[in-house]
Design a protein around this motif. Structure first.
Motif, PDB file in Angstrom:
ATOM      1  N   UNK A   1     -16.290  52.143  -0.990  1.00 22.97           N
ATOM      2  CA  UNK A   1     -15.159  51.382  -0.508  1.00 22.97           C
ATOM      3  C   UNK A   1     -13.921  51.920  -1.189  1.00 22.97           C
ATOM      4  N   UNK A   2     -12.881  52.054  -0.410  1.00 30.50           N
ATOM      5  CA  UNK A   2     -11.639  52.573  -0.959  1.00 30.50           C
ATOM      6  C   UNK A   2     -10.874  51.415  -1.590  1.00 30.50           C
ATOM      7  N   UNK A   3     -10.654  51.500  -2.901  1.00 26.82           N
ATOM      8  CA  UNK A   3      -9.980  50.430  -3.632  1.00 26.82           C
ATOM      9  C   UNK A   3      -9.054  51.046  -4.679  1.00 26.82           C
ATOM     10  N   UNK A   4      -8.311  50.199  -5.340  1.00 21.98           N
ATOM     11  CA  UNK A   4      -7.401  50.664  -6.379  1.00 21.98           C
ATOM     12  C   UNK A   4      -6.369  51.622  -5.813  1.00 21.98           C
ATOM     13  N   UNK A   5      -6.206  52.772  -6.473  1.00 25.56           N
ATOM     14  CA  UNK A   5      -5.226  53.761  -6.025  1.00 25.56           C
ATOM     15  C   UNK A   5      -5.548  54.337  -4.648  1.00 25.56           C
ATOM     16  N   UNK A   6      -6.786  54.212  -4.225  1.00 25.17           N
ATOM     17  CA  UNK A   6      -7.203  54.754  -2.923  1.00 25.17           C
ATOM     18  C   UNK A   6      -7.309  53.676  -1.844  1.00 25.17           C
ATOM     19  N   UNK A   7      -6.848  52.473  -2.129  1.00 26.43           N
ATOM     20  CA  UNK A   7      -6.947  51.374  -1.158  1.00 26.43           C
ATOM     21  C   UNK A   7      -6.230  51.689   0.150  1.00 26.43           C
ATOM     22  N   UNK A   8      -5.202  52.517   0.104  1.00 26.39           N
ATOM     23  CA  UNK A   8      -4.475  52.865   1.327  1.00 26.39           C
ATOM     24  C   UNK A   8      -5.348  53.613   2.328  1.00 26.39           C
ATOM     25  N   UNK A   9      -6.463  54.186   1.871  1.00 27.60           N
ATOM     26  CA  UNK A   9      -7.381  54.905   2.761  1.00 27.60           C
ATOM     27  C   UNK A   9      -8.257  53.962   3.579  1.00 27.60           C
ATOM     28  N   UNK A  10      -8.387  52.749   3.138  1.00 26.78           N
ATOM     29  CA  UNK A  10      -9.236  51.770   3.817  1.00 26.78           C
ATOM     30  C   UNK A  10      -8.665  51.382   5.172  1.00 26.78           C
ATOM     31  N   UNK A  11      -9.537  51.156   6.120  1.00 20.73           N
ATOM     32  CA  UNK A  11      -9.095  50.650   7.425  1.00 20.73           C
ATOM     33  C   UNK A  11      -8.568  49.225   7.305  1.00 20.73           C
TER      34      UNK A  11
END
Length: 143
Positions: A1-11
Motif C-alpha cells: 500500500x502506498x503510504x507516507x511519502x508515497x501516498x500520492x501514488x495511491x488511487x
C-alpha cells in the motif's frame, strides 16, 4: 500500500485531476477508474459523485461492465487514469522524484494482480504488481 511519502501514488489519494476521456475533473484515481468500468453515463455519474474513493469503489462494483473489461479493459483504463493523473504538474514532479525506486503496491488483502500481497499465504510469491508497473511506465515516459 502506498503510504507516507508515497501516498500520492495511491488511487485513494484525493488530489483532483482532469480525466479527458470522461471530460470531467475527478476527485481521485479510484473515482476515475471505477467510472471507466462502464459506458453508461448515469452509472459513471453515480460513481463520480461518491463522497470518498472507498465509496466510489463500492459503487463501481455494481455498474454494468464495459465490453472487454476483464480481457485487457481494466489495464487500459488504469493506464488512462494514471496518465491523466500524472499530467498534473505537482503530481508529475512527485512521481519524477521517486527516481529509479521500484514501485510496489504492497497489500494484505490478497491482491496479487494490482499489487503484491505480503500476507503469510502470499509472501513467498510476488504479485504481478500491475499498478506499480504502470506507475513506473508513466514515470519513464515523463522523464
Amino acid at each position: 500500500m502506498f503510504a507516507g511519502e508515497l501516498a500520492f501514488l495511491s488511487n485513494f489519494d484525493q488530489t483532483p485531476f482532469r480525466m479527458p476521456l470522461l471530460d470531467v475533473e475527478v476527485a481521485s484515481a479510484e473515482h476515475a477508474f471505477n467510472a471507466l468500468k462502464t459506458v453508461d453515463p448515469s452509472q459513471q455519474r453515480y460513481v463520480l459523485e461518491a463522497p470518498t474513493p472507498g465509496e466510489s469503489k463500492r459503487r463501481g462494483r455494481w455498474v454494468a461492465l464495459r465490453r472487454g473489461w476483464d480481457i485487457g479493459g481494466r489495464v487500459w483504463a488504469m493506464q488512462l487514469v494514471l496518465t491523466a493523473k500524472f499530467t498534473a504538474p505537482a503530481l508529475s514532479t512527485l512521481l519524477a522524484g521517486t527516481g529509479d525506486l521500484r514501485l510496489v503496491e504492497t497489500n494484505h488483502w490478497h491482491d496479487q494482480f494490482w499489487g503484491s500481497c505480503f500476507c503469510p499465504q502470499h509472501e513467498r510469491v510476488p504479485g504481478t504488481n500491475m499498478l506499480g508497473e504502470l506507475l513506473m511506465a508513466v514515470r519513464a515516459h515523463h522523464n
